[in-house]
Design a protein around this motif. Sequence first.
Motif, PDB file in Angstrom:
ATOM      1  N   HIS A   1      -7.872  -7.082   1.198  1.00  0.00           N
ATOM      2  CA  HIS A   1      -6.945  -6.017   1.573  1.00  0.00           C
ATOM      3  C   HIS A   1      -6.580  -5.203   0.323  1.00  0.00           C
ATOM      4  O   HIS A   1      -6.239  -5.762  -0.712  1.00  0.00           O
ATOM      5  CB  HIS A   1      -5.684  -6.633   2.197  1.00  0.00           C
ATOM      6  N   GLY A   2      -6.713  -3.895   0.427  1.00  0.00           N
ATOM      7  CA  GLY A   2      -6.367  -3.030  -0.693  1.00  0.00           C
ATOM      8  C   GLY A   2      -7.512  -2.705  -1.627  1.00  0.00           C
ATOM      9  O   GLY A   2      -7.341  -1.901  -2.545  1.00  0.00           O
ATOM     10  N   GLN A   3      -8.671  -3.293  -1.404  1.00  0.00           N
ATOM     11  CA  GLN A   3      -9.791  -3.141  -2.334  1.00  0.00           C
ATOM     12  C   GLN A   3     -11.024  -2.575  -1.624  1.00  0.00           C
ATOM     13  O   GLN A   3     -11.693  -3.303  -0.892  1.00  0.00           O
ATOM     14  CB  GLN A   3     -10.114  -4.504  -2.950  1.00  0.00           C
ATOM     15  N   PRO A   4     -11.341  -1.284  -1.817  1.00  0.00           N
ATOM     16  CA  PRO A   4     -12.574  -0.738  -1.238  1.00  0.00           C
ATOM     17  C   PRO A   4     -13.809  -1.431  -1.795  1.00  0.00           C
ATOM     18  O   PRO A   4     -13.790  -1.950  -2.916  1.00  0.00           O
ATOM     19  CB  PRO A   4     -12.548   0.735  -1.681  1.00  0.00           C
ATOM     20  N   VAL A   5     -14.879  -1.445  -0.996  1.00  0.00           N
ATOM     21  CA  VAL A   5     -16.141  -2.029  -1.463  1.00  0.00           C
ATOM     22  C   VAL A   5     -17.199  -0.931  -1.588  1.00  0.00           C
ATOM     23  O   VAL A   5     -17.147   0.090  -0.891  1.00  0.00           O
ATOM     24  CB  VAL A   5     -16.654  -3.147  -0.522  1.00  0.00           C
ATOM     25  N   THR A   6     -18.155  -1.150  -2.468  1.00  0.00           N
ATOM     26  CA  THR A   6     -19.256  -0.209  -2.643  1.00  0.00           C
ATOM     27  C   THR A   6     -20.247  -0.348  -1.480  1.00  0.00           C
ATOM     28  O   THR A   6     -20.214  -1.328  -0.733  1.00  0.00           O
ATOM     29  CB  THR A   6     -20.017  -0.478  -3.947  1.00  0.00           C
TER      30      THR A   6
ATOM     31  N   CYS B   1      12.597  -4.166   7.823  1.00  0.00           N
ATOM     32  CA  CYS B   1      11.138  -4.040   7.683  1.00  0.00           C
ATOM     33  C   CYS B   1      10.904  -3.075   6.530  1.00  0.00           C
ATOM     34  O   CYS B   1      11.040  -1.869   6.692  1.00  0.00           O
ATOM     35  CB  CYS B   1      10.531  -3.514   8.982  1.00  0.00           C
ATOM     36  N   TRP B   2      10.609  -3.629   5.345  1.00  0.00           N
ATOM     37  CA  TRP B   2      10.517  -2.758   4.181  1.00  0.00           C
ATOM     38  C   TRP B   2       9.195  -2.923   3.443  1.00  0.00           C
ATOM     39  O   TRP B   2       8.495  -3.918   3.599  1.00  0.00           O
ATOM     40  CB  TRP B   2      11.698  -2.979   3.235  1.00  0.00           C
ATOM     41  N   GLY B   3       8.886  -1.898   2.677  1.00  0.00           N
ATOM     42  CA  GLY B   3       7.679  -1.934   1.861  1.00  0.00           C
ATOM     43  C   GLY B   3       7.825  -0.957   0.714  1.00  0.00           C
ATOM     44  O   GLY B   3       8.360   0.146   0.889  1.00  0.00           O
ATOM     45  N   LYS B   4       7.385  -1.386  -0.457  1.00  0.00           N
ATOM     46  CA  LYS B   4       7.409  -0.521  -1.635  1.00  0.00           C
ATOM     47  C   LYS B   4       6.014   0.054  -1.820  1.00  0.00           C
ATOM     48  O   LYS B   4       5.027  -0.705  -1.803  1.00  0.00           O
ATOM     49  CB  LYS B   4       7.831  -1.319  -2.860  1.00  0.00           C
ATOM     50  N   VAL B   5       5.934   1.357  -1.998  1.00  0.00           N
ATOM     51  CA  VAL B   5       4.622   2.008  -2.183  1.00  0.00           C
ATOM     52  C   VAL B   5       4.276   1.989  -3.666  1.00  0.00           C
ATOM     53  O   VAL B   5       4.948   2.635  -4.474  1.00  0.00           O
ATOM     54  CB  VAL B   5       4.627   3.444  -1.627  1.00  0.00           C
ATOM     55  N   ILE B   6       3.244   1.224  -4.007  1.00  0.00           N
ATOM     56  CA  ILE B   6       2.841   1.124  -5.412  1.00  0.00           C
ATOM     57  C   ILE B   6       1.686   2.098  -5.673  1.00  0.00           C
ATOM     58  O   ILE B   6       1.017   2.547  -4.741  1.00  0.00           O
ATOM     59  CB  ILE B   6       2.473  -0.328  -5.789  1.00  0.00           C
ATOM     60  N   PRO B   7       1.504   2.474  -6.949  1.00  0.00           N
ATOM     61  CA  PRO B   7       0.509   3.517  -7.241  1.00  0.00           C
ATOM     62  C   PRO B   7      -0.904   3.124  -6.788  1.00  0.00           C
ATOM     63  O   PRO B   7      -1.249   1.951  -6.742  1.00  0.00           O
ATOM     64  CB  PRO B   7       0.565   3.637  -8.772  1.00  0.00           C
ATOM     65  N   ALA B   8      -1.693   4.135  -6.487  1.00  0.00           N
ATOM     66  CA  ALA B   8      -3.100   3.923  -6.103  1.00  0.00           C
ATOM     67  C   ALA B   8      -3.851   3.241  -7.243  1.00  0.00           C
ATOM     68  O   ALA B   8      -3.470   3.350  -8.415  1.00  0.00           O
ATOM     69  CB  ALA B   8      -3.750   5.270  -5.776  1.00  0.00           C
ATOM     70  N   LEU B   9      -4.921   2.536  -6.897  1.00  0.00           N
ATOM     71  CA  LEU B   9      -5.820   2.015  -7.925  1.00  0.00           C
ATOM     72  C   LEU B   9      -6.304   3.185  -8.789  1.00  0.00           C
ATOM     73  O   LEU B   9      -6.562   4.278  -8.270  1.00  0.00           O
ATOM     74  CB  LEU B   9      -7.026   1.331  -7.276  1.00  0.00           C
ATOM     75  N   ALA B  10      -6.425   2.950 -10.094  1.00  0.00           N
ATOM     76  CA  ALA B  10      -6.898   4.019 -10.980  1.00  0.00           C
ATOM     77  C   ALA B  10      -8.329   4.410 -10.597  1.00  0.00           C
ATOM     78  O   ALA B  10      -8.674   5.583 -10.524  1.00  0.00           O
ATOM     79  CB  ALA B  10      -6.833   3.556 -12.433  1.00  0.00           C
ATOM     80  N   ASP B  11      -9.160   3.427 -10.353  1.00  0.00           N
ATOM     81  CA  ASP B  11     -10.521   3.666  -9.869  1.00  0.00           C
ATOM     82  C   ASP B  11     -10.879   2.511  -8.949  1.00  0.00           C
ATOM     83  O   ASP B  11     -11.024   1.376  -9.402  1.00  0.00           O
ATOM     84  CB  ASP B  11     -11.499   3.726 -11.050  1.00  0.00           C
ATOM     85  N   PRO B  12     -11.012   2.777  -7.662  1.00  0.00           N
ATOM     86  CA  PRO B  12     -11.213   1.659  -6.725  1.00  0.00           C
ATOM     87  C   PRO B  12     -12.504   0.887  -6.963  1.00  0.00           C
ATOM     88  O   PRO B  12     -12.631  -0.227  -6.469  1.00  0.00           O
ATOM     89  CB  PRO B  12     -11.211   2.336  -5.348  1.00  0.00           C
TER      90      PRO B  12
END
Lengths: 421, 421
Positions: A211-216, B405-416
């Motif tokens: 979850h949260g990790q795209p795959v190539t 029902c809560w969730g913190k939005v954390i920054p996107a992966l720098a490069d997935p």
Amino acid sequence: MKLLKSWVESANSATTDFPLNNLPCGVFSVGDEPARCGVAIGDFVLDISALEAEGLLTLADQPLFDVPFWNELMEAGPTVWAEFRAQITAMLTEGASKRWIIEDHLVPRAEVSLHLPFVVAEYTDFYAGRHHATNVGTMFRGAENALPPNWLHMPIGYNGRASSVVVSGTDIRRPWGQLKGPEFEAPIFAPSRRFDIELELGAVVGQASTHGQPVTVAEADAMIFGYVLLNDWSARDIQAWEYQPLGPFQAKATATSISPWIVMKAALEPFRTATPPRDLPLLPHLVEPGPMLYNVALEVGLKPNNGSETVISRTNYAEMYYSAAQQLAHHTTSGCAMNIGDLLGSGTISGPTKDSRGSLLELSWGGKEPFAIAGGSRSFIEDNDTLTLRGAALGDGYRIGFGACWGKVIPALADPYARKT
Amino acid sequence: MKLLKSWVESANSATTDFPLNNLPCGVFSVGDEPARCGVAIGDFVLDISALEAEGLLTLADQPLFDVPFWNELMEAGPTVWAEFRAQITAMLTEGASKRWIIEDHLVPRAEVSLHLPFVVAEYTDFYAGRHHATNVGTMFRGAENALPPNWLHMPIGYNGRASSVVVSGTDIRRPWGQLKGPEFEAPIFAPSRRFDIELELGAVVGQASTHGQPVTVAEADAMIFGYVLLNDWSARDIQAWEYQPLGPFQAKATATSISPWIVMKAALEPFRTATPPRDLPLLPHLVEPGPMLYNVALEVGLKPNNGSETVISRTNYAEMYYSAAQQLAHHTTSGCAMNIGDLLGSGTISGPTKDSRGSLLELSWGGKEPFAIAGGSRSFIEDNDTLTLRGAALGDGYRIGFGACWGKVIPALADPYARKT
């Protein structure tokens, strides 16, 4: 690649779907006995659950085949998938020393009932056939706007309903639904009048992603366990009324038939082929690092209740614009977790010609051009028609087949709520 | 109905979400101990798995709570659901004779970690809020065409992704996706710039239906086990580019947060209320035989990383045009089988006023009218914002709450794909 010869004579026939090169995964039962895992070989099923129980097949510390589905082998991972094929190939190969032991675990295919080969986790259906999307788009939006603007940039798909997936041979009851054509002032609730098939291949996901990790695309290809034939039964009239703005829903939820056999990716390796040339370059994360489609010849047969079958379409999986690996990679771009047993429908596989279209909607051009079958014609499916998908990769003197994927459409319930009186 | 008094003093407070009238179902753990089933009561969790293991709770021949999810109680059926509530109510009621035994199984809520309360089979999300559909339709298609023609005739929905469902408190990573706005010539692959919430209630299906057999609205209501708060995290820019013609896909697959507690339908009975008057008559199979919405007050809080929370919306579940029972009945019209653990999102719950809108898309009118929060303003979610949904049915001196029902939005992966070097 050449035919691998087996001591099971029927597996050496050029016409069987199940030579030693194939070894597809199914679940079978005989009479009232419990269902168990088996591999098709010629005219037989090799009882994999029994082999493991007797210690003749050893792949892991824990049993993998004490359950009537293949998900546990999937979970064991690609190294074990290869080891599985190596051990079974050794058992069945011509001249195998243990033939006298293995023979006891062959069951004639004619005597078995076949069941869903795996537990379907979630089901996604794509729309990745160029000719199909163009045909449908032309019918509904005109030739100028046939392909949606996003279509050449990503494999368009939608989440389907895993509970709709049934094994080949299951009767398909014509659905009720809300219908609204130009002839109706208000919608009515009635049996579908434009019930249809979609000829597809399904990719079976055999490894999970995080979850949260795209795959190539390369990772996605490695995650795929195998392929099935898939018929995405579709109620065109329900779909036309319901699908704006959130896509098809009840139109696609009646049933999704799959072939009883999962052909493992390894069996299809010799038939890998590249996707067609791109009209527009893909974004880098969707570019294929190598050929990830397969050359699989496909056909659809339609047989009326008391008539003979007509083959109404012949096409090839290599017509797809996007491979299952590209679809799976796209599926994870947002961080979506994929799980063992997820099933990805390819989208309808139509070829460029009229006789290679993968749905009745296309074959009859929206019902405007009924097509001929033996003893009659069709626009959409009529009650008690049997629709059969067949597919095979064609090798040098052998074929890697899926077994037929068929379903008979039985009449709609007279009144779906009648029991409530 | 009045507050039922408990010997657990904190359960008698007018401000607790968890009086004796509620008894919501969750899964908790303490430290490294295995997760188990529990019921919230005031400031405590009652350890249901332990009660059953010690023979203090007996509902069936087989244990129902030897697993860390509530699906087995669901499977036991409505009669057992009622018996469960009766036994737990007797244990916790003021003056209960076994208090001295039960007390040993109360764990302070402050000490527990909460987990997903049930195994999600499949997830469907609807679009059944009149004000939300009108707001979104007005923004994208103009006021004249705000509601699609089918909208007043059926609850429009689409299949979501069960693997996206996470429990409240899980961090939500901003997704990457294909984006194409008017400023781009070709799509780009980038982190979402218009990441959003949708305030919803989720109905948890507790009984299965038969493949091929539609269910009535009354049957559907009886199949529902309970309700959760649900946040359908939505990437508006990914959605805008991908959703034609098959609906939202990756835009909705990043995550779906639910409250840690399932409020059983029985706890909400006193708060039943009818759906709003119909603009157009419904087809008979979708007509409600009685009130099947609930009066549940809802609010959304937004808290920047180092700031204080602003309540950005207040609304009520009674604003929905279709109830979960109507949605579930519609879901089966085509013969689609529903299973234990299926989750149905209500659709975004917006009220008629500007401050009762259930998404940032509506609150900022597509980003054109940023709204004020303490110390700043927002159009869409910014990194490290925490979004919190709260909801409760308000009784006479007590409230039936869901927990936040809560969730913190954390920054996107720098490069997935960075790990692939």
